[in-house]
Design a protein around this motif. Structure first.
Motif, PDB file in Angstrom:
ATOM      1  N   ASN A 153       0.820  -1.275   0.062  1.00 10.60           N
ATOM      2  CA  ASN A 153       0.017   0.031   0.123  1.00 10.60           C
ATOM      3  C   ASN A 153       0.827   1.273  -0.030  1.00 10.60           C
ATOM      4  O   ASN A 153       0.362   2.315   0.408  1.00 10.60           O
ATOM      5  CB  ASN A 153      -1.043  -0.056   1.268  1.00 10.60           C
ATOM      6  N   PHE A 154       2.136   1.186  -0.318  1.00  8.75           N
ATOM      7  CA  PHE A 154       2.836   2.426  -0.602  1.00  8.75           C
ATOM      8  C   PHE A 154       3.475   2.625  -2.254  1.00  8.75           C
ATOM      9  O   PHE A 154       3.050   1.676  -2.819  1.00  8.75           O
ATOM     10  CB  PHE A 154       4.334   2.366   0.381  1.00  8.75           C
ATOM     11  N   TYR A 155       3.717   3.642  -2.315  1.00 15.77           N
ATOM     12  CA  TYR A 155       4.379   4.071  -3.828  1.00 15.77           C
ATOM     13  C   TYR A 155       5.895   4.193  -3.818  1.00 15.77           C
ATOM     14  O   TYR A 155       6.137   4.689  -2.728  1.00 15.77           O
ATOM     15  CB  TYR A 155       3.437   5.002  -4.306  1.00 15.77           C
ATOM     16  N   LYS A 156       6.568   4.167  -4.803  1.00 14.57           N
ATOM     17  CA  LYS A 156       7.929   4.596  -4.909  1.00 14.57           C
ATOM     18  C   LYS A 156       8.112   5.348  -5.974  1.00 14.57           C
ATOM     19  O   LYS A 156       7.571   5.144  -7.123  1.00 14.57           O
ATOM     20  CB  LYS A 156       8.924   3.403  -5.072  1.00 14.57           C
ATOM     21  N   ASN A 178       3.277  -3.488  -6.105  1.00 15.06           N
ATOM     22  CA  ASN A 178       3.306  -4.664  -6.842  1.00 15.06           C
ATOM     23  C   ASN A 178       4.254  -4.200  -7.969  1.00 15.06           C
ATOM     24  O   ASN A 178       4.629  -5.202  -8.818  1.00 15.06           O
ATOM     25  CB  ASN A 178       2.046  -5.041  -7.222  1.00 15.06           C
ATOM     26  N   GLY A 179       5.096  -3.051  -8.067  1.00 19.49           N
ATOM     27  CA  GLY A 179       5.911  -2.800  -9.231  1.00 19.49           C
ATOM     28  C   GLY A 179       5.238  -2.284 -10.418  1.00 19.49           C
ATOM     29  O   GLY A 179       5.834  -2.194 -11.355  1.00 19.49           O
ATOM     30  N   TYR A 180       3.792  -2.124 -10.318  1.00 17.06           N
ATOM     31  CA  TYR A 180       3.111  -1.503 -11.504  1.00 17.06           C
ATOM     32  C   TYR A 180       3.032  -0.338 -11.564  1.00 17.06           C
ATOM     33  O   TYR A 180       3.063   0.692 -10.828  1.00 17.06           O
ATOM     34  CB  TYR A 180       1.517  -2.195 -11.367  1.00 17.06           C
ATOM     35  N   PHE A 181       3.352   0.105 -12.997  1.00 17.52           N
ATOM     36  CA  PHE A 181       3.450   1.715 -13.343  1.00 17.52           C
ATOM     37  C   PHE A 181       2.346   2.472 -12.943  1.00 17.52           C
ATOM     38  O   PHE A 181       0.867   2.067 -13.313  1.00 17.52           O
ATOM     39  CB  PHE A 181       3.679   1.802 -14.948  1.00 17.52           C
TER      40      PHE A 181
END
Length: 194
Positions: A153-156, A178-181
């Motif tokens: 539930n975080f973004y990078k 999940n590594g999704y754009f």
């Protein structure tokens, strides 16, 4: 796919056309856009989706061991197949820009470890730099980084700046846990002193 004794043809991941090897590697929109990009880059003017795969490859291949025109179609075919499989098995949407970038990255990696060199670009030096080459051997061609997923539930946000021949630019990409754009951006940097 086999279900209750029936054999059903699978569908293309980018256009839902009945899938076969010729379609995945030549006819699918992702394949067409990828081949057209490299056909234009090399100024070959040989892309024709009506040709068989063998006839099409004969347009690309040259009789010089290790030549870049022999390497590129192999990489394109491989990364088209991987893109198709990634879509089927991981639910990732197919994209020609992914395939193009993976081919460029692989060429840069091959140059970095000296499996190919500038001599393998005979008559095609104009594409050398576009595909990751550098005439200055002191400049590192490839940098490999490992990307770690953020917590659930975080973004990078990853950002980078590029300086090349007095041209500067920046870009970034946001991915979920999940590594999704999620989003991306890029642009020029003006009035930069370095």
């Amino acid at each position: 796919m086999i279900h209750k004794g029936l054999s059903l043809a699978s569908k293309c991941q980018c256009c839902l056309h009945t899938e076969n090897i010729h379609h995945v590697l030549i006819l699918a929109s992702v394949a067409v856009r990828t081949w057209v990009y490299f056909d234009d880059l090399f100024k070959l003017n040989c892309f024709n989706y009506h040709l068989s795969l063998k006839a099409f490859l004969n347009c690309w291949l040259v009789n010089i061991k290790g030549h870049i025109r022999n390497v590129i179609p192999c990489l394109i075919l491989w990364f088209l197949w991987l893109e198709r499989n990634n879509s089927i098995f991981n639910g990732v949407k197919m994209g020609h820009l992914n395939v193009i970038q993976k081919v460029k990255d692989k060429v840069a990696a091959l140059l970095a470890v000296k499996l190919i060199s500038v001599k393998d670009f005979k008559n095609y030096l104009f594409v050398f730099k576009t595909l990751g080459g550098s005439m200055d051997p002191s400049i590192s061609l490839v940098r490999t980084f490992k990307w770690n997923k953020p917590p659930h539930n975080f973004y990078k946000l990853n950002i980078d700046v590029s300086i090349n021949d007095n041209v500067t630019g920046f870009g970034g990409v946001i991915r979920d846990s999940n590594g999704y754009f999620v989003a991306g951006f890029a642009g020029p940097l003006n009035n930069v002193d370095y």
